[in-house]
Structures are given as C-alpha cells and as structure tokens.
Write an enzyme that holds these catalytic residues in place. Sequence first.
Site, PDB file in Angstrom:
ATOM      1  N   HIS A   1      48.429  46.715  56.693  1.00 15.70           N
ATOM      2  CA  HIS A   1      47.540  47.855  56.434  1.00 15.70           C
ATOM      3  C   HIS A   1      47.844  49.002  57.411  1.00 15.70           C
ATOM      4  O   HIS A   1      47.897  50.161  57.022  1.00 15.70           O
ATOM      5  CB  HIS A   1      46.072  47.453  56.637  1.00 15.70           C
TER       6      HIS A   1
ATOM      7  N   LYS B   1      33.078  39.129  46.860  1.00 16.20           N
ATOM      8  CA  LYS B   1      33.512  38.121  47.846  1.00 16.20           C
ATOM      9  C   LYS B   1      32.652  38.283  49.105  1.00 16.20           C
ATOM     10  O   LYS B   1      32.368  39.407  49.522  1.00 16.20           O
ATOM     11  CB  LYS B   1      34.976  38.350  48.260  1.00 16.20           C
TER      12      LYS B   1
ATOM     13  N   ARG C   1      52.844  45.000  48.107  1.00 11.96           N
ATOM     14  CA  ARG C   1      53.642  44.026  48.864  1.00 11.96           C
ATOM     15  C   ARG C   1      54.747  43.411  48.006  1.00 11.96           C
ATOM     16  O   ARG C   1      55.734  42.929  48.524  1.00 11.96           O
ATOM     17  CB  ARG C   1      52.743  42.905  49.394  1.00 11.96           C
TER      18      ARG C   1
ATOM     19  N   SER D   1      45.076  39.516  54.275  1.00  3.72           N
ATOM     20  CA  SER D   1      43.818  39.287  54.993  1.00  3.72           C
ATOM     21  C   SER D   1      43.279  37.894  54.676  1.00  3.72           C
ATOM     22  O   SER D   1      42.680  37.242  55.533  1.00  3.72           O
ATOM     23  CB  SER D   1      42.773  40.331  54.578  1.00  3.72           C
TER      24      SER D   1
HETATM   25  O1  PNS Z   1      41.634  45.242  49.907  1.00  5.09           O
HETATM   26  P1  PNS Z   1      41.317  44.970  48.459  1.00  5.09           P
HETATM   27  O2  PNS Z   1      40.238  43.922  48.357  1.00  5.09           O
HETATM   28  O3  PNS Z   1      42.549  44.634  47.660  1.00  5.09           O
HETATM   29  O4  PNS Z   1      40.729  46.355  47.871  1.00  5.09           O
HETATM   30  C1  PNS Z   1      40.284  46.423  46.543  1.00  5.09           C
HETATM   31  C2  PNS Z   1      39.465  47.702  46.300  1.00  5.09           C
HETATM   32  C3  PNS Z   1      38.359  47.822  47.327  1.00  5.09           C
HETATM   33  C4  PNS Z   1      40.362  48.908  46.383  1.00  5.09           C
HETATM   34  C5  PNS Z   1      38.875  47.589  44.863  1.00  5.09           C
HETATM   35  O5  PNS Z   1      38.280  46.350  44.692  1.00  5.09           O
HETATM   36  C6  PNS Z   1      37.852  48.676  44.558  1.00  5.09           C
HETATM   37  O6  PNS Z   1      38.194  49.835  44.434  1.00  5.09           O
HETATM   38  N1  PNS Z   1      36.572  48.271  44.474  1.00  5.09           N
HETATM   39  C7  PNS Z   1      35.465  49.169  44.256  1.00  5.09           C
HETATM   40  C8  PNS Z   1      34.841  48.945  42.889  1.00  5.09           C
HETATM   41  C9  PNS Z   1      35.634  49.635  41.812  1.00  5.09           C
HETATM   42  O7  PNS Z   1      35.795  50.846  41.827  1.00  5.09           O
HETATM   43  N2  PNS Z   1      36.120  48.829  40.860  1.00  5.09           N
HETATM   44  C10 PNS Z   1      36.903  49.312  39.735  1.00  5.09           C
HETATM   45  C11 PNS Z   1      38.370  49.436  40.085  1.00  5.09           C
HETATM   46  S1  PNS Z   1      39.279  49.849  38.668  1.00  5.09           S
END
Ligand code: PNS
Length: 154
Positions: A17, A41, A90, A128
């Site tokens: 990150h 989660k 990744r 993570s």
């Molecule tokens: O670090 P992560 O868990 O891969 O990040 C994922 C994240 C936070 C970018 C994604 O889950 C997100 O944007 N969540 C917010 C809810 C949302 O907007 N969901 C629709 C995405 S299309």
Amino acid sequence: MRRGIYPGSFDPLTLGHLDIIKRAVDLVDELVIAVLNNSSKIPMFTVEERIAMIRDVTKDIECIRVEPFNGLLVDFASQIDAKLIIRGLRGVNDFEYEMQMAQTNRNMYPELDTIFLVTNINYSYISSTLVKEIIKHDGAFQNLVPEEIVKYIK
Ligand code: PNS
C-alpha cells in the site's frame, strides 16, 4: 485541483500500500487516503487505529489527507469532489474484482475514473489478510508492513 482517492480497508496498511501511495502522490495535487469504516468484514484494527497508523506512516509526504468513509465510495468521492480513484493491482487475481468495481463505480458516477498502478514486484505477494493471520499467530510480520506500523502493533 486534481484530487485523487486511494480507498481501501488498510487493515493494516502494508508495504505494498505504501508503495502505491508514494507513486500516487505524483499523479495528483492532493491524495485522499479513504479508509473504509463499514465493511461487512470485522476489522482487526478500528478505523481510528487504522487512520492513526496511516497518518504516522505518511506524515512526511506532502498533499495527503487520511479520512474515514462510510457507505458507497462514489458518494464519498462526490462529497469531496474527487474524480479519480487509484487502486493497486498485484496480479491477475485482483484484476476481475477491480475491473468490476471500476465499471460499477463509473456506472453510478460517470465522471469518475479509476486508474491502476501495478504493485512493485517486491511487494506483490503481500496482503493485509495474510499479515493479520501472521499477527494472530505471533509470527514475523515485520518485513511486510512499514516500521511505524510494526511499532504500533507491538
Ligand atoms: O482494501 P480493500 O478491502 O480491497 O478495499 C475495497 C474498497 C474499500 C475499495 C471497496 O470495498 C469499496 O469501495 N467499498 C465501499 C462500498 C462501495 O462503494 N461498494 C461498491 C463498489 S463497486
């Protein structure tokens, strides 16, 4: 002003990150690191802890803000007037999910673009989820996260 968002759970932030953050700041005038607060989660670290850790790690990098967000990322992007999302890739395993999110976000907010930075090969195996597992079992996670985070966790 070109404001970009680097969103994620950052539970916890890893060296992968941090590499993306350092490269992303060169692409925008201001980078907002957006820390998800309402994931389905259960996180190992609270959003306040994750924000404190990220602020410490990024304290010497200019033009960065670290903010929590709830709900949809597109709503947060609209609130802070950002039209660019930055995500790290990744490998092929990330690709399908990332593309789906980028397309769905753009469907909801047509001015919003997502750009992908390919993770540095030295960090492409780090996640993570694995870091959390290692921490839970008292294993050696020190080479996977920035040193400020090692201190924080200890
Ligand atoms: O670090 P992560 O868990 O891969 O990040 C994922 C994240 C936070 C970018 C994604 O889950 C997100 O944007 N969540 C917010 C809810 C949302 O907007 N969901 C629709 C995405 S299309």
